[in-house]
Design a protein around this motif. Structure first.
Motif, PDB file in Angstrom:
ATOM      1  N   GLU A  91       0.818  -1.214   0.000  1.00 31.75           N
ATOM      2  CA  GLU A  91       0.000   0.000   0.000  1.00 31.75           C
ATOM      3  C   GLU A  91       0.854   1.267   0.000  1.00 31.75           C
ATOM      4  O   GLU A  91       0.349   2.364  -0.293  1.00 31.75           O
ATOM      5  N   ASN A  92       2.143   1.136   0.290  1.00 28.41           N
ATOM      6  CA  ASN A  92       3.018   2.305   0.371  1.00 28.41           C
ATOM      7  C   ASN A  92       4.053   2.364  -0.747  1.00 28.41           C
ATOM      8  O   ASN A  92       5.025   3.123  -0.664  1.00 28.41           O
ATOM      9  N   VAL A  93       3.833   1.565  -1.793  1.00 33.26           N
ATOM     10  CA  VAL A  93       4.793   1.506  -2.904  1.00 33.26           C
ATOM     11  C   VAL A  93       4.042   1.532  -4.231  1.00 33.26           C
ATOM     12  O   VAL A  93       3.036   0.834  -4.398  1.00 33.26           O
ATOM     13  N   ILE A  94       4.527   2.331  -5.146  1.00 32.81           N
ATOM     14  CA  ILE A  94       4.064   2.250  -6.533  1.00 32.81           C
ATOM     15  C   ILE A  94       5.282   2.125  -7.446  1.00 32.81           C
ATOM     16  O   ILE A  94       6.375   2.575  -7.096  1.00 32.81           O
ATOM     17  N   ALA A  95       5.090   1.489  -8.581  1.00 30.54           N
ATOM     18  CA  ALA A  95       6.137   1.375  -9.596  1.00 30.54           C
ATOM     19  C   ALA A  95       5.744   2.247 -10.773  1.00 30.54           C
ATOM     20  O   ALA A  95       4.586   2.227 -11.212  1.00 30.54           O
ATOM     21  N   VAL A  96       6.692   3.022 -11.282  1.00 32.09           N
ATOM     22  CA  VAL A  96       6.422   3.898 -12.425  1.00 32.09           C
ATOM     23  C   VAL A  96       7.396   3.541 -13.548  1.00 32.09           C
ATOM     24  O   VAL A  96       8.614   3.570 -13.356  1.00 32.09           O
ATOM     25  N   THR A  97       6.847   3.191 -14.701  1.00 35.79           N
ATOM     26  CA  THR A  97       7.656   2.823 -15.866  1.00 35.79           C
ATOM     27  C   THR A  97       7.402   3.817 -16.984  1.00 35.79           C
ATOM     28  O   THR A  97       6.250   4.125 -17.293  1.00 35.79           O
TER      29      THR A  97
END
Length: 275
Positions: free
Chosen positions: A44-50
């Motif tokens: 819930e505290n991490v996102i990945a951006v590509t």
């Protein structure tokens, strides 16, 4: 400090962030960083951006999507077309700075929109020894480099990745396709496509670490030194030459020094490396 102690430092630094948007390319380093962030902070505290662009092969984007889906990571793909950046097509020596500055501005925007406290990228200690203008943009924009902060080197990241069961532990190193061009040579969609197809051919033929550097319409192939004999075997040699000519290259050459990172930087003197 052994690698497991370094990993503890990495976990502590990630936990201190509270939440983070990880710049995720599906490479060895960013995959390891993303997995470590998930362990430290929870999904819930991490996102990945590509970032998707013509200098980022479709295979890498596909792998990024698959990893995030398998691991339950919130994944955001943003369009970041480097060729639209003013001056980028002319391929100046600070090309990587121009690209990274715009890219991380976009990632920061996405991070804030999603309530993330920090942005992190996956450079490691080995990146300190080469000409890396993109790291200046990282510093200017307040992007964290947790792997360097934990003093982790590439081979240590591979070893830890293997222990963690990550599919990327033995994946070939990758850099954006624009890095295949001689400084000052115009970068175009057509030539990026030529390089992409040429490198994919070599990977499909079983070569483990490849670069196809482009000099005008000349291809300079780099493979691992112990695979040079394989590439000059009659069947392979003729197949590669014929295919690359079909892709648009006039001449196909082999670099006898073999694969090495940043070989395009070998023509720069120290003064030229100043931004």
């Amino acid at each position: 400090m052994n690698i497991h102690d370094k990993y503890k430092v990495l976990q502590q630094n990630l936990k201190a962030m509270g939440s983070v948007a990880v710049a995720f390319s599906s490479g060895v380093d960013s995959t390891f960083l993303l997995k470590a962030a998930l362990e430290a902070l929870g999904g819930e505290n991490v996102i990945a951006v590509t970032a998707s662009s013509c200098s980022f092969p479709e295979r890498e984007l596909k792998e990024a999507k698959e990893f995030c889906e398998k691991n339950g990571v919130r994944h955001i793909v943003c369009k970041s077309e480097e060729l639209d950046i003013d001056g980028f097509r002319q391929n100046p020596k600070n090309r990587c700075y121009l690209c990274k500055h715009e890219l991380f501005e976009k990632i920061w925007e996405i991070a804030r929109e999603n309530g993330m406290n920090a942005v992190a990228e996956g450079s490691n200690m080995d990146d300190n020894g080469d000409y890396r203008p993109g790291l200046i943009a990282v510093k200017e924009l307040g992007v964290s480099s947790p792997l360097r902060q934990a003093e982790l080197y590439k081979e240590e990241i591979r070893e830890l990745s293997k222990e963690m069961g990550l599919p990327t532990w033995d994946k070939q190193s990758f850099a954006c396709l624009s890095s295949r061009f001689v400084y000052g040579e115009t970068i175009s969609e057509k030539k990026l496509g030529m390089v992409d197809k040429a490198e994919q051919l070599l990977l499909d033929m079983g070569f483990h670490q490849v670069r196809v550097r482009i000099h005008g319409n000349i291809a300079r192939i780099e493979v691992l030194p112990d695979e040079i004999t394989k590439i000059v075997e009659e069947g392979n040699r003729t197949k590669i030459a014929n295919q690359l000519k079909e892709y648009g290259f006039d001449y196909v050459t082999l670099d006898l020094l073999g694969y090495r990172t940043g070989s395009m930087n070998e023509t720069l003197d120290e003064k030229e490396k100043e931004i």
